[in-house]
Write a protein that holds these residues in place. Structure first.
Motif, PDB file in Angstrom:
ATOM      1  N   CYS A   3     -35.700  -5.155  62.313  1.00  0.00           N
ATOM      2  CA  CYS A   3     -34.993  -5.854  61.228  1.00  0.00           C
ATOM      3  C   CYS A   3     -35.818  -5.885  59.937  1.00  0.00           C
ATOM      4  O   CYS A   3     -35.262  -5.691  58.846  1.00  0.00           O
ATOM      5  N   HIS A  29     -29.758   1.176  63.554  1.00  0.00           N
ATOM      6  CA  HIS A  29     -30.126  -0.230  63.729  1.00  0.00           C
ATOM      7  C   HIS A  29     -29.005  -1.164  63.256  1.00  0.00           C
ATOM      8  O   HIS A  29     -28.625  -2.113  63.943  1.00  0.00           O
ATOM      9  N   CYS A  33     -26.839  -4.487  64.885  1.00  0.00           N
ATOM     10  CA  CYS A  33     -27.492  -5.737  64.463  1.00  0.00           C
ATOM     11  C   CYS A  33     -26.640  -6.450  63.407  1.00  0.00           C
ATOM     12  O   CYS A  33     -26.708  -6.118  62.214  1.00  0.00           O
ATOM     13  N   CYS A  36     -28.284  -7.726  60.011  1.00  0.00           N
ATOM     14  CA  CYS A  36     -28.622  -6.638  59.068  1.00  0.00           C
ATOM     15  C   CYS A  36     -27.351  -6.010  58.504  1.00  0.00           C
ATOM     16  O   CYS A  36     -27.312  -5.611  57.332  1.00  0.00           O
TER      17      CYS A  36
HETATM   18 ZN   LIG Z   1     -31.605  -6.163  62.203  1.00  0.00          ZN
END
Ligand SMILES: [Zn+2]
Lengths: 177, 208
Positions: A3, A29, A33, A36
């Motif tokens: 992150c 990612h 996530c 994010c």
């Molecule tokens: Zn993240």
């Protein structure tokens, strides 16, 4: 990619300014996530605001005025070349004149069509006699016969039996008799 | 009305033979060759200036000044280099000088924003909303230090690549990316209404 690194690189990722490999791992990612992903959405929103300025318009006459000022300042005594040399200009006018003449002559011909020179009848008596006798006005649509230009009397139904065979009627002529 | 068009993601374009020939004519003092060059580049020059200064008249004045300087200095221009990055560099430098003379917030052209309506969208409410967005973006951009504003407008609004921007602003590619990173963070914070300290800090470009 974690992150912290993702959040650090998002400002470049949002504008497509990361190398392909880094952009690929960042996208991977973000896909998994949610925090994010939310950050990415916020960057995209603010960038969309910037992109909205691409649709702006300059006031009318802006570029003409810009050029005129520079021209006056740098070349006060030089007139811009028109970009068209005089022979081009002459040819252009001649072409317009020719088209005008063609339209004029064509239009005159159309208007004069009902009363042409009388010579045609004298030169072609046999054709005239044959066709007038059998198919007044109908089978001769594409051939000009001055005698037939006057209004014709109505064709009596029995005259239709004297029409020539279909195969002598000019191609494209009427066939619905 | 002229519309600005941006090209996404291009790299630095090398000068083509036709343009080199044209520049050589300008170097010999040919006014028509210079006019041709101006026709090619005046719109982009104007839009760069406008996005930097947010004022139609000032953008036109700056563009005029940029072209006059170009003509007066073209004898020294190396034709192996890119003409357009040189021209835009002159334009951006003139803009930054102007921004430094005028304090932030005073260049916002509220009266001139009436011309920003998008003719493709007929709904007046929609048009007004778009005009309002652009007004707001200009006001936020005006709060950024000139060097951040320059990279943001060159990259995100005018669509130049980082390589082109590094030629235009005269710094390394890494510095451009650092400024872009910082500028987008600052702009986002302003966009979200967060109070941020916007200082014209030093470039730290090692990590980019
Ligand atoms: Zn993240």
């Amino acid at each position: 990619m974690g992150c912290e690194e993702t959040l650090d690189l998002l400002p470049l990722f949002v504008g497509g300014d990361l190398p392909r490999d880094k952009a690929g791992s960042l996208a991977g990612h973000v896909a998994g996530c949610p925090p994010c992903a939310r950050e990415l959405i916020l960057y995209r929103e603010s960038r969309a605001g910037l992109l909205s300025l691409r649709a702006e318009e300059a006031p009318e006459g802006t570029f003409g005025a810009l050029r005129a000022v520079v021209d006056r300042e740098l070349f006060p005594r030089h007139r811009p070349r028109s970009g068209v040399s005089w022979p081009d200009e002459v040819l252009r006018h001649a072409a317009v004149l020719m088209v005008g003449l063609a339209i004029g002559v064509g239009g005159y011909g159309v208007l004069r069509r009902p009363s042409p020179a009388p010579v045609a009848t004298a030169e072609r008596p046999s054709v005239r006699a044959e066709l007038v006798g059998s198919v007044p006005g109908r089978a001769v649509g594409r051939v000009f016969f001055p005698e037939l230009s006057a209004p014709l009397p109505p064709i009596a139904p029995e005259h239709r039996f004297y029409l020539p065979k279909v195969d002598v009627i000019p191609a494209g002529g009427e066939r619905d008799f | 009305m002229m519309r600005s068009v941006a090209v996404e993601g291009r790299t630095v374009k090398m000068p083509d033979a036709g343009e080199v020939a044209l520049i050589r004519k300008v170097q010999l003092g040919d006014p028509d060759a210079f006019r041709e060059l101006m026709d090619k580049y005046q719109r982009r020059t104007y839009w760069i200036a406008f996005h930097m200064l947010n004022n139609y008249d000032t953008a036109r004045e700056i563009s005029q000044e940029a072209f006059i300087r170009v003509f007066r200095n073209i004898a020294r221009f190396d034709v192996k280099k890119n003409f357009y990055t040189w021209l835009y560099q002159i334009c951006v430098n003139l803009c930054i000088d102007r921004m430094r003379k005028v304090s932030h917030g005073k260049t916002v052209d509220i009266d001139g924003l009436g011309g920003l309506a998008d003719p493709g969208r007929k709904d007046p409410a929609d048009q007004e909303e778009r005009a309002e967005t652009r007004r707001r973006v200009h006001q936020l951009l005006d709060r950024l230090p000139p060097k951040y504003k320059a990279v943001l407008t060159l990259r995100d609004i005018n669509g130049f690549s980082c390589e082109e921007i590094s030629e235009i602003v005269g710094c390394t590619n890494a510095t451009v990316r650092w400024r872009l990173h910082r500028a987008r963070r600052l702009f986002r914070a302003l966009w979200e209404g967060k109070g941020v300290e916007v200082a014209d800090d030093a470039d730290v470009s090692d990590s980019f």
